[in-house]
Scaffold this motif. Sequence first.
Motif, PDB file in Angstrom:
ATOM      1  N   THR A  62      31.101 -25.906 -17.695  1.00 27.98           N
ATOM      2  CA  THR A  62      30.550 -27.420 -17.798  1.00 27.98           C
ATOM      3  C   THR A  62      29.692 -27.708 -16.634  1.00 27.98           C
ATOM      4  O   THR A  62      29.347 -28.652 -16.271  1.00 27.98           O
ATOM      5  CB  THR A  62      31.639 -28.438 -17.964  1.00 27.98           C
ATOM      6  N   LEU A  63      29.318 -26.352 -15.848  1.00 22.25           N
ATOM      7  CA  LEU A  63      28.416 -26.563 -14.672  1.00 22.25           C
ATOM      8  C   LEU A  63      27.420 -27.395 -14.662  1.00 22.25           C
ATOM      9  O   LEU A  63      27.186 -28.460 -13.839  1.00 22.25           O
ATOM     10  CB  LEU A  63      28.319 -24.911 -14.506  1.00 22.25           C
ATOM     11  N   HIS A  64      26.435 -27.210 -15.534  1.00 22.26           N
ATOM     12  CA  HIS A  64      25.292 -28.008 -15.818  1.00 22.26           C
ATOM     13  C   HIS A  64      25.484 -29.201 -16.082  1.00 22.26           C
ATOM     14  O   HIS A  64      24.848 -30.245 -15.825  1.00 22.26           O
ATOM     15  CB  HIS A  64      24.507 -27.297 -16.598  1.00 22.26           C
ATOM     16  N   GLN A  65      26.623 -29.845 -16.798  1.00 22.76           N
ATOM     17  CA  GLN A  65      26.829 -30.906 -17.146  1.00 22.76           C
ATOM     18  C   GLN A  65      27.054 -31.887 -16.119  1.00 22.76           C
ATOM     19  O   GLN A  65      26.433 -32.847 -15.746  1.00 22.76           O
ATOM     20  CB  GLN A  65      28.011 -31.102 -18.033  1.00 22.76           C
ATOM     21  N   PHE A  66      28.048 -31.229 -14.934  1.00 17.98           N
ATOM     22  CA  PHE A  66      28.357 -32.039 -13.924  1.00 17.98           C
ATOM     23  C   PHE A  66      27.335 -32.093 -12.682  1.00 17.98           C
ATOM     24  O   PHE A  66      27.129 -32.764 -12.192  1.00 17.98           O
ATOM     25  CB  PHE A  66      29.608 -31.780 -13.568  1.00 17.98           C
ATOM     26  N   MET A  67      26.723 -30.761 -12.697  1.00 16.86           N
ATOM     27  CA  MET A  67      25.747 -30.725 -11.523  1.00 16.86           C
ATOM     28  C   MET A  67      24.424 -31.637 -11.835  1.00 16.86           C
ATOM     29  O   MET A  67      23.727 -31.993 -10.817  1.00 16.86           O
ATOM     30  CB  MET A  67      25.353 -29.179 -11.588  1.00 16.86           C
ATOM     31  N   LYS A  69      24.206 -34.278 -13.363  1.00  8.73           N
ATOM     32  CA  LYS A  69      24.507 -35.857 -13.509  1.00  8.73           C
ATOM     33  C   LYS A  69      24.346 -36.765 -12.257  1.00  8.73           C
ATOM     34  O   LYS A  69      23.877 -37.748 -12.290  1.00  8.73           O
ATOM     35  CB  LYS A  69      26.011 -36.124 -13.798  1.00  8.73           C
ATOM     36  N   LYS A  70      24.219 -35.671 -11.118  1.00 10.05           N
ATOM     37  CA  LYS A  70      24.098 -36.477  -9.804  1.00 10.05           C
ATOM     38  C   LYS A  70      23.586 -35.529  -8.922  1.00 10.05           C
ATOM     39  O   LYS A  70      23.388 -34.314  -9.218  1.00 10.05           O
ATOM     40  CB  LYS A  70      25.404 -36.850  -9.195  1.00 10.05           C
TER      41      LYS A  70
END
Length: 523
Positions: A62-67, A69-70
């Motif tokens: 899920t790296l791209h999702q949380f990277m 976001k912010k």
Amino acid sequence: MKEFESCSKQVEALKEMVKDMLMASTVDPVKNMYLINFLSRLGVSYHFKTEIQEQLCHLFNTLHQFMDKKDYDLYTVGVIFQVFRSHGYKISCDVFNKFKNDGGMFKEELTNDIKGMISLYEASHWGMHGEVVLDEALVFTRMHLVSHQSCPDHLREYIANALYRPYHKGMPRLEARQYISFYEKLDYESRNDILLKFAKYDFNLVQMHHQHELSLLSSWWKRSRVSSRFPHVRQRLVENFFIGLSAHFEPRFALARSNISKFYVAFALLDDTYDAYGFYEEIQHLTKAMERYDIKCMDELPGDYLKSLYETIINISNEIEEDVMSKGGKPFSVSYTKEEVKRLALTYHVQARWMHERIMPAFDEYLENGIRSIGTMVTMAIIMMGMEEADEDAYQWLIKFDAKILRAMSTLSRLYNDIQSNEDEEKRGGQPSGISCYMKEYGVSKKKAIEVFQERIKDGWKDLNEGFMERPMPIARQILMAAFNIARVSEVLYRDDDGYTKPEISLKNFITKVLIDPIPLQQ
């Protein structure tokens, strides 16, 4: 005994508290990564291997999702990058491109973020071939960190240590000891006192385990009478144990450490006989005996000295075999390890022939023999005898010797050793060194040859990183980690001097920190 029991109880109680913290941190991916980083740096992540691997697998997917976001700062991105790569996840180095200006250079204002600069510097050592942004990051951060003075004393000390030997290249136990000291000096808001207390108690408990193991080995050493029978041979039992714990320090790998400590006694006997004390005619008989690896060959050897030496080597080998099998070891591990010992003896014989016939081999020929004669492959085979993770596929992977991480580990060890030992070899005369082979073949000075070796070492670390990241990998990550740590201990042993031959210069201090002096428990 009371101290050990008291420490054990503290560790078990604190471990549950830290585990709860780890599970709770999964709510926030970045806080989760921070905690995993602290656990690793403080030397206690081995308690939570399963939980950490599960969490990192989810985070990587899920790296791209949380990277996305912010807009995370340099320190955070550096930590995320280090944590993923140090656990074998090939996160892209492109995550650092956002810290460059339109001209493709790292932004100058980053130099004011000292924590971020340290984080980027540490991350850059996980670089692989072709990752230009990490090469640039290393140059950029080193240049500014060297001259940075306006920071607290504890941070300045940390920078000095990192510039001398980055965490990536350090021996895990030494790095843990050093980081615990640094972490303790952080301000109250930046540290977690439960985590600090856990790290201190755990370090001391592991040290007590090691001290007990070493006491058993000392008794074995006295019974073996090696020091009285072979007084001229290097006697390095504690140093041998230090090398063993560098590969894996966890208490469950006690058998692997014992195996290494004992076999390195035989290793020194063999090495010193081929290198300095045996006549070439005698050595030919010894090589034939080593190829057969049978006590019955002893009577065919000339002279009482070789007979006694061969008997000692076989007895040590048999004792290790009995110990392994009595603890549920696998018979194939013994067979594969014996084959590696035979190969080691053959490489020693090649070196002895070069010396006897006054041959200066081509550098590539020297290096191909040298990455075997340095003994790292035998070291791996012996360590694996004490690892339940090492199945027959792992030994097949080992003996093929074509995995990038294995060749990088062995090449780094050989090059580090050659740089430090070449002067002693030249004084003894006869045996060609890697430096002298390179000088002759390419017509360069000794200074230039050493510079070339140092460049090859830089490339070797990139090879090691790439080998560590390879997917799919047919063996357990614990085995890969052992190979990585053998390269690290070579850096510790040989960066500034020949630590194994002359332990009193720097190795003694490292041994004291890891094996003798406990960490004070009061802040």
